[in-house]
Design an enzyme around this catalytic site. Structure first.
Site, PDB file in Angstrom:
ATOM      1  N   ARG A  29       0.819  -1.227   0.000  1.00 37.30           N
ATOM      2  CA  ARG A  29       0.000   0.000   0.000  1.00 37.30           C
ATOM      3  C   ARG A  29       0.846   1.267   0.000  1.00 37.30           C
ATOM      4  NH1 ARG A  29      -1.888   1.032   4.735  1.00 37.30           N
ATOM      5  NH2 ARG A  29      -2.715  -1.043   5.178  1.00 37.30           N
TER       6      ARG A  29
ATOM      7  N   ASP B  17      -8.136  21.728  -9.526  1.00 34.89           N
ATOM      8  CA  ASP B  17      -8.390  20.618 -10.437  1.00 34.89           C
ATOM      9  C   ASP B  17      -7.809  21.028 -11.788  1.00 34.89           C
ATOM     10  OD1 ASP B  17      -9.383  18.791 -12.299  1.00 34.89           O
ATOM     11  OD2 ASP B  17     -11.252  18.478 -11.202  1.00 34.89           O
TER      12      ASP B  17
ATOM     13  N   LYS C 175      -7.750  10.722 -17.448  1.00 32.41           N
ATOM     14  CA  LYS C 175      -7.947  11.430 -18.729  1.00 32.41           C
ATOM     15  C   LYS C 175      -6.651  11.428 -19.541  1.00 32.41           C
ATOM     16  CE  LYS C 175     -11.716  12.440 -16.423  1.00 32.41           C
ATOM     17  NZ  LYS C 175     -12.720  11.406 -16.306  1.00 32.41           N
TER      18      LYS C 175
HETATM   19  C1  LIG Z   1     -12.601  17.999 -14.339  1.00 32.20           C
HETATM   20  C2  LIG Z   1     -12.673  16.603 -13.802  1.00 32.20           C
HETATM   21  N1  LIG Z   1     -12.131  16.361 -12.608  1.00 32.20           N
HETATM   22  C3  LIG Z   1     -12.173  15.121 -12.062  1.00 32.20           C
HETATM   23  C4  LIG Z   1     -12.776  14.074 -12.715  1.00 32.20           C
HETATM   24  C5  LIG Z   1     -12.874  12.741 -12.042  1.00 32.20           C
HETATM   25  O1  LIG Z   1     -12.010  11.801 -12.554  1.00 32.20           O
HETATM   26  P1  LIG Z   1     -12.299  10.235 -12.422  1.00 32.20           P
HETATM   27  O2  LIG Z   1     -13.337   9.903 -13.434  1.00 32.20           O
HETATM   28  O3  LIG Z   1     -10.954   9.630 -12.674  1.00 32.20           O
HETATM   29  O4  LIG Z   1     -12.759   9.970 -11.017  1.00 32.20           O
HETATM   30  C6  LIG Z   1     -13.340  14.286 -13.979  1.00 32.20           C
HETATM   31  C7  LIG Z   1     -13.985  13.160 -14.701  1.00 32.20           C
HETATM   32  O5  LIG Z   1     -14.678  13.348 -15.694  1.00 32.20           O
HETATM   33  C8  LIG Z   1     -13.301  15.589 -14.524  1.00 32.20           C
HETATM   34  O6  LIG Z   1     -13.879  15.866 -15.707  1.00 32.20           O
END
Ligand SMILES: Cc1ncc(COP(=O)(O)O)c(C=O)c1O
Length: 407
Positions: A69, A195, A220
């Site tokens: 972990r 983010d 992504k």
């Molecule tokens: C801007 C943004 N942040 C976070 C996430 C979350 O990512 P995950 O799908 O890997 O949990 C997404 C997913 O679409 C997103 O568009």
């Protein structure tokens, strides 16, 4: 991990250097044994020859195999690679998804009785966490206008623990004044969490622009092939230990296969992003000139709220953007979306393939109003031939016009 990064503490790095870093990062001989790609260490138990060796491993689990972990060379390599992309960063922790990266980042700096600010354009599950578990644990969320800029300081309270930023915003793509907001937050002792999934650390360096914690849904563009869920949070020195402790206490970790897919994706992220940008802009400009289109929400186009900030702060645009039609509504989406040949209908984005979803941003708004005359779509422009993609959209819009009208 901080001292391990070649770029940590640096500044003003040119993108070409980042391209070299993407190829070479995390390839320490001690981890790879000379193999180009760090091997996959599938591990839970680590066996020690002596108690002394066990105790020594426990003293620095970022550099020694201790327990699955806590990481292996496969995860260390990805962590080091991501840290190096954020000049000034101290270290990176990995999580099993982008959402878990967001929640871990918030929990690393907020406690019961605190107040947390988040943009009205936040990714929907981020707002759901704020409204759900965060409230249950006694942390009060407050949503703000994503274009508020340094004026966000007016919302700070004595108990404000964190300011969340997402630039550009989900679905509506408002670009935020991250440096100004991070500066007022730092002055007030408020932790900033960005983010940064849309731009990645290649096109926007969050730590350099004053943020404390920069998260990415690596699912992504880092993974890039739609075959793994992965998240990361990169921290500056001030927030690093709290982030690491929080992730350990939550028990968050990623498997070797997912970390290896993240590393593999990262190697080509620079060339993929350049192509996403080029094709995305061609599609965006084509759409902007289409008679059925009201506006295109793409940070590199002037129609995007906050576009001037994108020009000032970002070094590129990825392949995700929005389009607002002049007619129709969510109920009419099937006329356009059902018959697409190249744009897949599906969630997520950042993979090599083109995707679309209909969306209703107005339903997610809490403190600002969002209005559109017709159907809204979010597009991800992938690596296919851009002429094929435009032809696909042209046919879809013709089907839509025949059924709904509006041009
Ligand atoms: C801007 C943004 N942040 C976070 C996430 C979350 O990512 P995950 O799908 O890997 O949990 C997404 C997913 O679409 C997103 O568009």
């Amino acid at each position: 991990m901080g001292g391990a990064s070649r770029y940590a503490g640096g500044d003003g790095r040119r993108l070409s250097e980042a391209d070299t870093w993407l190829v070479e990062a995390g390839r320490r001989r001690a981890w790879t044994h000379g193999i180009v790609n760090p091997p996959l260490y599938r591990a839970s138990t680590v066996l020690y020859e002596t108690i002394a060796a066990m105790d020594a491993a426990n003293r620095d689990v970022d550099a020694n195999l201790y327990y699955g972990r806590k990481g292996t060379p496969t995860t260390w390599a990805l962590r080091e690679a991501l840290t190096g992309l954020e000049p000034g960063a101290e270290g990176t922790m990995l999580m099993p998804s982008g959402v878990s990266a967001i929640t871990a980042a918030i929990l690393s700096c907020a406690k019961a009785g605190d107040h947390v600010l988040l943009p009205d354009s936040a990714y929907d599950p981020t707002s759901a966490f704020a409204d759900g578990l965060m409230r249950r644990f006694g942390i009060e969320p407050q949503w703000y206008d994503p274009l508020i800029g340094a004026g966000v300081a007016g919302l700070f309270r004595a108990n404000t623990a964190a300011l969340l930023l997402e630039s550009p915003g989900s679905l509506t793509f408002e670009v935020q004044d991250v440096p100004a907001m991070a500066a007022v937050a730092r002055e007030a002792g408020v932790v900033t969490i960005l983010d940064n999934t849309w731009a990645t650390s290649l096109y926007f360096q969050g730590i350099r622009h004053g943020c404390d914690l920069v998260m990415q849904a690596c699912t992504k563009y880092v993974v890039g092939h739609s075959d793994s869920m992965l998240g990361s949070v990169t921290a500056n020195a001030a927030r690093w230990r709290d982030l690491q402790k929080t992730v350990w206490q939550l028990g968050l970790c990623v498997g070797a296969d997912d970390a290896a897919l993240g590393l593999r994706g990262l190697r080509t992220m620079g060339v993929r992003l350049a192509r996403h940008q080029e094709s995305g802009l061609k599609v965006a400009r084509w759409l902007a000139a289409h008679p059925l289109v009201d506006r295109v929400l793409h940070p590199a186009l002037e129609s995007c709220p906050g576009h001037a900030l994108w020009r000032r702060d970002f070094s590129g645009a990825s392949g995700l953007f929005g389009v607002v039609l002049k007619a129709g509504s969510r109920a009419d989406a099937a006329h356009l979306c059902d018959g697409m040949r190249h744009f897949g209908l599906g969630f997520s984005w950042g993979g090599y393939e083109s995707l679309m979803i209909p969306c209703s941003p107005e339903r997610l708004r809490r403190v600002t109003r969002w209005q559109a005359p017709g159907l809204c779509l979010r597009l991800h422009v992938g690596l296919e031939d851009v002429g094929d993609l435009i032809a696909d959209l042209e046919a879809g819009l013709a089907r839509f016009a025949a059924a709904v009208g509006g041009s």
